[in-house]
Design an enzyme around this catalytic site. Structure first.
Site, PDB file in Angstrom:
ATOM      1  N   TYR A  91      -2.004  -1.252  10.345  1.00  0.00           N
ATOM      2  CA  TYR A  91      -2.006  -1.376   8.879  1.00  0.00           C
ATOM      3  C   TYR A  91      -0.655  -0.917   8.320  1.00  0.00           C
ATOM      4  O   TYR A  91      -0.037  -1.593   7.504  1.00  0.00           O
ATOM      5  CB  TYR A  91      -3.153  -0.539   8.306  1.00  0.00           C
ATOM      6  CG  TYR A  91      -3.397  -0.757   6.828  1.00  0.00           C
ATOM      7  CD1 TYR A  91      -4.006  -1.921   6.370  1.00  0.00           C
ATOM      8  CD2 TYR A  91      -3.024   0.200   5.892  1.00  0.00           C
ATOM      9  CE1 TYR A  91      -4.240  -2.119   5.018  1.00  0.00           C
ATOM     10  CE2 TYR A  91      -3.254   0.013   4.535  1.00  0.00           C
ATOM     11  CZ  TYR A  91      -3.861  -1.153   4.097  1.00  0.00           C
ATOM     12  OH  TYR A  91      -4.081  -1.347   2.748  1.00  0.00           O
ATOM     13  N   SER A 131       0.879  -1.179   0.000  1.00  0.00           N
ATOM     14  CA  SER A 131       0.000   0.000   0.000  1.00  0.00           C
ATOM     15  C   SER A 131       0.907   1.217   0.000  1.00  0.00           C
ATOM     16  O   SER A 131       2.106   1.120   0.317  1.00  0.00           O
ATOM     17  CB  SER A 131      -0.844   0.000   1.280  1.00  0.00           C
ATOM     18  OG  SER A 131      -1.463   1.248   1.484  1.00  0.00           O
TER      19      SER A 131
HETATM   20  N1  LIG Z   1      -8.497  -0.404  -1.536  1.00  0.00           N
HETATM   21  C1  LIG Z   1      -7.457   0.360  -1.304  1.00  0.00           C
HETATM   22  O1  LIG Z   1      -7.567   1.598  -1.322  1.00  0.00           O
HETATM   23  C2  LIG Z   1      -6.112  -0.266  -1.065  1.00  0.00           C
HETATM   24  C3  LIG Z   1      -4.985   0.574  -1.133  1.00  0.00           C
HETATM   25  C4  LIG Z   1      -3.749   0.014  -0.911  1.00  0.00           C
HETATM   26  C5  LIG Z   1      -3.613  -1.331  -0.655  1.00  0.00           C
HETATM   27  N2  LIG Z   1      -4.734  -2.122  -0.588  1.00  0.00           N
HETATM   28  C6  LIG Z   1      -4.533  -3.541  -0.328  1.00  0.00           C
HETATM   29  O2  LIG Z   1      -5.123  -4.280  -1.376  1.00  0.00           O
HETATM   30  C7  LIG Z   1      -5.399  -5.604  -0.929  1.00  0.00           C
HETATM   31  C8  LIG Z   1      -6.803  -5.982  -1.355  1.00  0.00           C
HETATM   32  O3  LIG Z   1      -7.726  -5.181  -0.642  1.00  0.00           O
HETATM   33  P1  LIG Z   1      -9.024  -4.513  -1.299  1.00  0.00           P
HETATM   34  O4  LIG Z   1      -8.900  -3.064  -1.129  1.00  0.00           O
HETATM   35  O5  LIG Z   1      -9.277  -5.090  -2.614  1.00  0.00           O
HETATM   36  O6  LIG Z   1     -10.116  -4.972  -0.210  1.00  0.00           O
HETATM   37  P2  LIG Z   1     -11.410  -5.940  -0.302  1.00  0.00           P
HETATM   38  O7  LIG Z   1     -11.868  -6.060   1.106  1.00  0.00           O
HETATM   39  O8  LIG Z   1     -12.364  -5.424  -1.313  1.00  0.00           O
HETATM   40  O9  LIG Z   1     -10.788  -7.313  -0.818  1.00  0.00           O
HETATM   41  C9  LIG Z   1      -9.948  -8.088   0.015  1.00  0.00           C
HETATM   42  C10 LIG Z   1     -10.284  -9.552  -0.156  1.00  0.00           C
HETATM   43  O10 LIG Z   1      -9.389 -10.299   0.681  1.00  0.00           O
HETATM   44  C11 LIG Z   1     -10.148 -11.320   1.325  1.00  0.00           C
HETATM   45  N3  LIG Z   1      -9.481 -11.714   2.574  1.00  0.00           N
HETATM   46  C12 LIG Z   1      -9.395 -11.024   3.728  1.00  0.00           C
HETATM   47  N4  LIG Z   1      -8.722 -11.762   4.643  1.00  0.00           N
HETATM   48  C13 LIG Z   1      -8.398 -12.934   4.055  1.00  0.00           C
HETATM   49  C14 LIG Z   1      -7.706 -14.084   4.480  1.00  0.00           C
HETATM   50  N5  LIG Z   1      -7.240 -14.208   5.744  1.00  0.00           N
HETATM   51  N6  LIG Z   1      -7.519 -15.089   3.603  1.00  0.00           N
HETATM   52  C15 LIG Z   1      -7.994 -14.996   2.329  1.00  0.00           C
HETATM   53  N7  LIG Z   1      -8.675 -13.932   1.881  1.00  0.00           N
HETATM   54  C16 LIG Z   1      -8.866 -12.908   2.730  1.00  0.00           C
HETATM   55  C17 LIG Z   1     -11.520 -10.713   1.562  1.00  0.00           C
HETATM   56  O11 LIG Z   1     -12.512 -11.720   1.744  1.00  0.00           O
HETATM   57  C18 LIG Z   1     -11.714  -9.894   0.287  1.00  0.00           C
HETATM   58  O12 LIG Z   1     -12.363 -10.648  -0.715  1.00  0.00           O
HETATM   59  C19 LIG Z   1      -5.192  -5.595   0.574  1.00  0.00           C
HETATM   60  O13 LIG Z   1      -3.924  -6.174   0.870  1.00  0.00           O
HETATM   61  C20 LIG Z   1      -5.183  -4.120   0.915  1.00  0.00           C
HETATM   62  O14 LIG Z   1      -4.469  -3.834   2.074  1.00  0.00           O
HETATM   63  C21 LIG Z   1      -5.976  -1.613  -0.786  1.00  0.00           C
END
Ligand SMILES: NC(=O)c1ccc[n+]([C@@H]2O[C@H](COP(=O)([O-])OP(=O)(O)OC[C@H]3O[C@@H](n4cnc5c(N)ncnc54)[C@H](O)[C@@H]3O)[C@@H](O)[C@H]2O)c1
Length: 271
Positions: free
Chosen positions: A156, A143
């Site tokens: 985080y 991130s």
């Molecule tokens: N959305 C943002 O703005 C953003 C920015 C930077 C980084 N991220 C990172 O992107 C990645 C994806 O997040 P997102 O934003 O798509 O969120 P999201 O919640 O839409 O998707 C995350 C997915 O991961 C799954 N998940 C959670 N814990 C789990 C586990 N223990 N085992 C297997 N699956 C699991 C959830 O069920 C979900 O489907 C994360 O690592 C998050 O930290 C997101």
């Protein structure tokens, strides 16, 4: 014809947000897909959608914080497709809260999923990729928080900075071995997703940060746009993936303040 056609992509956290965007983009490239998430209903829905478009899909309910789940995922992927070309260690969860207020259980949840989820992925999959002795690529989702510290986002931030460090170490290690395995670390700013639903929000000063974060994620970059940038970086064998260039001045200022040994200033609040 894409150079990814027919290659096998393993994606954790595939059922929603960024992982789903990666899966849909990989499907458009005619890759063979191994979709992992702990959300069975979300996985079923995505797998049906992709199968209806003619994609070859294996879906497996997986909790990345459990090594045995990832071993079962790897074995299922190899049994079905015979090899693995791309690994996305993407699953992750959110936690807001002041550093001193987060409970031990909240810290452990973040470390177990956001950090050990990635170390488990590497321990289970890298030996397979090395043994295959053919080009492969690993993308770890960190991130912007992996590069910049924000108040009320301690757990985080700590896990994401660890994922950046781990990825850089991995890059050096695979290069030292001369292995044909590339590494990228994905450091996005806000991307439209459901991540705020995983926040075990407390109250107090952190609530304002949580509300601001939720708003910017709602209005964030579409996951499809992010996925296109990620696959372009894979094609370029590029380590750093920073899809939100607006944040680069803050990163530059932080780096300069380290070199100058001046105190940190939080600049993201103005963005
Ligand atoms: N959305 C943002 O703005 C953003 C920015 C930077 C980084 N991220 C990172 O992107 C990645 C994806 O997040 P997102 O934003 O798509 O969120 P999201 O919640 O839409 O998707 C995350 C997915 O991961 C799954 N998940 C959670 N814990 C789990 C586990 N223990 N085992 C297997 N699956 C699991 C959830 O069920 C979900 O489907 C994360 O690592 C998050 O930290 C997101």
């Amino acid at each position: 014809m894409s150079e990814q056609q027919g290659r096998v992509a393993v994606i954790t956290g595939a059922a929603s947000g960024i992982g789903r965007g990666l899966a849909e983009h990989a499907g458009q490239l005619a890759m063979r897909l191994v979709l992992a998430d702990r959300d069975r209903a979300g996985l079923d829905e995505l797998a049906s959608e992709l199968a209806a478009r003619g994609c070859e899909v294996l879906e497996q309910v997986t909790d990345v914080s459990r090594e045995q789940d990832l071993i079962a995922l790897r074995d299922a992927a190899l049994a079905r497709f015979g090899g693995i070309d791309l690994l996305f260690n993407n699953a992750g969860v959110m936690q807001t809260g002041a550093s001193w207020e987060l409970s031990e259980a909240q810290w452990r949840r973040m470390l177990d999923i956001n950090l050990l989820g990635v170390t488990n992925g590497l321990r289970v999959f890298v030996p397979t990729l090395l043994a295959q002795d053919r080009p492969a690529h690993i993308v770890n989702t960190a991130s912007l928080a992996g590069l910049l510290a924000s108040p009320f986002l301690a757990a985080y931030t700590v896990t994401k900075q660890a994922v950046v460090a781990l990825s850089e170490v991995l890059h050096h290690e695979l290069a030292a071995l001369g292995a044909p395995i590339g590494v990228s670390v994905l450091c996005p700013g806000p991307v439209a997703s459901r991540i705020m639903a995983s926040d075990q929000a407390g109250g107090g000063a952190a609530a304002a940060l949580g509300a601001q974060l939720a708003q910017s994620i709602r209005q964030g970059m579409p996951a499809a746009e992010l996925a296109a940038q990620v696959f372009a970086a894979i094609d370029d064998k590029r380590f750093w993936i920073l899809p939100h260039p607006d944040f680069k001045p803050a990163l530059q200022a932080r780096t300069q303040s380290i070199l100058d040994e001046t105190n940190p200033v939080f600049l993201l609040a103005d963005l």
